[in-house]
Design a protein around this motif. Structure first.
Motif, mmCIF file in Angstrom:
data_model
loop_
_atom_site.group_PDB
_atom_site.id
_atom_site.type_symbol
_atom_site.label_atom_id
_atom_site.label_comp_id
_atom_site.label_asym_id
_atom_site.label_seq_id
_atom_site.Cartn_x
_atom_site.Cartn_y
_atom_site.Cartn_z
ATOM 1 N N PHE A 187 37.937 23.511 55.740
ATOM 2 C CA PHE A 187 38.180 23.070 54.376
ATOM 3 C C PHE A 187 37.146 23.665 53.425
ATOM 4 O O PHE A 187 36.754 23.050 52.435
ATOM 5 C CB PHE A 187 38.149 21.539 54.307
ATOM 6 N N PHE A 188 36.703 24.871 53.756
ATOM 7 C CA PHE A 188 35.823 25.626 52.859
ATOM 8 C C PHE A 188 36.480 25.675 51.477
ATOM 9 O O PHE A 188 37.711 25.705 51.382
ATOM 10 C CB PHE A 188 35.618 27.032 53.429
ATOM 11 N N PRO A 189 35.698 25.651 50.392
ATOM 12 C CA PRO A 189 36.283 25.491 49.052
ATOM 13 C C PRO A 189 37.437 26.415 48.701
ATOM 14 O O PRO A 189 38.342 26.021 47.948
ATOM 15 C CB PRO A 189 35.081 25.731 48.142
ATOM 16 N N THR A 190 37.455 27.646 49.210
ATOM 17 C CA THR A 190 38.517 28.576 48.828
ATOM 18 C C THR A 190 39.825 28.349 49.577
ATOM 19 O O THR A 190 40.856 28.932 49.220
ATOM 20 C CB THR A 190 38.078 30.032 49.092
ATOM 21 N N LYS A 191 39.809 27.516 50.614
ATOM 22 C CA LYS A 191 40.996 27.345 51.450
ATOM 23 C C LYS A 191 42.130 26.648 50.699
ATOM 24 O O LYS A 191 41.942 26.039 49.652
ATOM 25 C CB LYS A 191 40.633 26.542 52.709
ATOM 26 N N THR A 192 43.318 26.717 51.267
ATOM 27 C CA THR A 192 44.486 26.079 50.667
ATOM 28 C C THR A 192 44.213 24.600 50.413
ATOM 29 O O THR A 192 44.562 24.058 49.359
ATOM 30 C CB THR A 192 45.715 26.243 51.587
ATOM 31 N N LEU A 193 43.626 23.933 51.388
ATOM 32 C CA LEU A 193 43.086 22.585 51.210
ATOM 33 C C LEU A 193 41.573 22.727 51.306
ATOM 34 O O LEU A 193 41.024 22.849 52.394
ATOM 35 C CB LEU A 193 43.618 21.634 52.287
#
Length: 373
Positions: A187-193
Motif C-alpha cells: 500500500f505504498f502511496p503510489t499504489k492503486t490502493l
C-alpha cells in the motif's frame, strides 16, 4: 503545462474532511499500534478480496519477507521467479539464504513466462513466486498446475495488483493474492490502493498460514511475551489503516477511472508507429496501476518528457539478474533476452484517477512531437 507522474494532493483535497476526521480519531484514541482501524481494514480486505485471512504488516517488502519465511523459502532452497521486477520480489528470498531462480518473461505481457518454469525445476525447488504487475496477473492456471504436479508452494507478489482478478479456465474470478498459498499487497502511496506512508498486507486461505502470519508480525508471539518463533516487528500502522479504509470505499471507482485514462492514452497514441502497448492476456480483469508503453529511443524520450515537465518512470531499467547485488547468482548479460530487451524500451506515463483528459492530451502530443523532430 506541468504533469506530475503522481499527485496525491488531488485525492486528499477531494476527500479532505474524511481523511482528517479518520486521522484525528486515531490520534485522539491514543491506540496507535494494531488499533481498531487495523482490524477493521483487515476485515474489509477479506471481504473485498475473498481471502479467509488478511494480516496487516508494515510494508509490502515486509509482507514478502515474512511470507517467504513461513513458506520455507530459505536455507539453500530454490524459488522460481522473474528477473523483470522490483528488487523486493527476489531479495525476500536472498534474505533467508534461498536462491532466486529466474526465468524470462513473456514479451507481450511482460509477465513471468509460465511455459519456461518447469525446465528450471530441480530437487531443490520448493516454490514459485509469480509477480502480478504491468496491469495484469500472471497465468495462474498454468502456474498452479505446475505447482500441484511438483508439490511446490506459490507466493503471489501482488504488491502492484490490488483489484486485479483472474478467471482463466475457472468459473469464478479470484482476486490477486488469493490463488496461491499466500499473497502480498503493498500500500505504498503510489499504489492503486495507497496509504500516506509504508503499509502492506498478507492474505491467505490457509488456516495454519494465517495463524503463523499473525504471530510472525509480532516477533513470533502466540500471545504477549510468549514467543513460539523468531519473528518480526512489522505491524500495519493504525493511522495508515484509517487512511486506507477511506480509500477502499472508493476503490472500484478509482479502478474505473484508471481504465478510462488508459483508454485515452491508447486512443491518442495508437497512430504513433514508434510506440507499442503491452497486451493483457488470459481471462482476467486487469488494473492500470501503471501505464507502460514500449518506445523507440526510450531514454531520449524520457529526457524530452522531463524537459517538458512531464513526469515519467522506468519500470525497470536493469533486470534483477544484472544487478550488482545478485552477481553471486552467476547470471550474465544475454541469459534473459526478453527481459533485457524490454528494460531498454519500457517507460511509464502518468496515470491516476484525478489526472485530466487535457493533461493526457498534452502528454500524448508531446510524445508525438518528440518523434517528429
Amino acid at each position: 503545462m506541468k504533469v506530475k507522474f503522481y499527485s496525491p494532493q488531488r485525492e486528499y483535497h477531494e476527500k479532505k474532511e474524511e481523511f482528517n476526521s479518520a486521522i484525528s480519531k486515531v490520534i485522539e484514541s491514543g491506540n496507535f499500534i494494531l488499533g481498531d482501524e487495523v482490524s477493521n481494514l483487515e476485515e474489509s480486505i477479506k471481504k473485498y478480496t475473498g481471502a479467509k485471512y488478511a494480516i496487516g504488516v508494515a510494508s509490502g517488502t515486509d509482507a514478502l519477507v515474512i511470507a517467504s519465511d513461513i513458506l520455507g523459502f530459505k536455507d539453500g532452497k530454490e524459488v522460481i521467479t522473474s528477473p523483470f521486477t522490483f528488487l523486493a520480489s527476489a531479495s525476500c528470498l536472498s534474505k533467508h539464504n534461498a536462491k532466486p531462480v529466474f526465468v524470462d518473461v513473456d514479451e507481450e505481457s511482460f509477465s513471468l513466462d509460465a511455459n519456461k518454469i518447469e525446465e528450471k525445476i530441480t530437487d531443490k525447488t520448493v516454490g514459485i513466486l509469480p509477480i502480478h504487475l504491468f496491469s495484469q496477473m500472471c497465468n495462474m492456471d498454468k502456474i498452479m498446475s505446475i505447482a500441484k504436479f511438483h508439490n511446490l508452494r506459490v507466493l503471489e507478489d501482488a504488491a502492484e495488483a490490488f483489484g486485479m482478478r483472474w478467471k482463466g479456465t475457472g468459473s469464478l474470478y479470484k482476486h490477486s493474492g488469493t490463488v496461491g498459498d499466500m499473497g502480498v499487497f503493498s500500500f505504498f502511496p503510489t499504489k492503486t490502493l495507497g496509504a500516506y506512508g509504508d503499509a502492506g498486507m498478507i492474505v491467505t486461505n490457509d488456516d495454519e498460514l494465517g495463524k503463523l502470519a499473525k504471530m510472525f508480525r509480532v516477533h513470533g508471539a502466540s500471545k504477549k511475551y510468549h514467543y513460539d518463533y523468531i519473528g518480526y516487528n512489522s505491524r500495519l500502522d493504525t493511522i495508515q489503516a484509517a487512511v486506507l479504509s477511506i480509500k477502499l470505499k472508493y476503490i472500484d471507482n478509482a479502478i474505473e477511472k484508471r481504465a478510462a485514462v488508459a483508454k485515452w492514452y491508447e486512443e491518442r497514441l495508437s497512430d504513433c508507429e514508434y510506440v507499442r502497448f503491452p497486451k493483457i492476456k488470459g481471462e482476467q480483469k486487469g488494473v492500470y496501476y501503471v501505464f507502460n508503453i514500449l518506445a523507440e529511443k526510450r531514454d531520449e524520450l524520457a529526457a524530452y518528457l522531463k524537459e517538458n515537465e512531464i513526469g515519467n518512470s522506468i519500470y525497470y531499467p536493469i533486470p534483477l539478474h544484472l544487478q550488482k547485488c545478485f552477481s553471486y547468482l552467476g547470471y550474465k548479460e544475454g541469459d534473459f533476452p526478453i527481459a533485457e530487451k524490454l528494460s531498454k524500451e519500457v517507460i511509464a506515463l502518468p496515470i491516476y484517477p484525478e489526472i485530466t483528459e487535457d493533461e493526457v492530451d498534452f502528454v500524448c502530443n508531446t510524445i508525438k512531437k518528440f518523434y517528429k523532430r
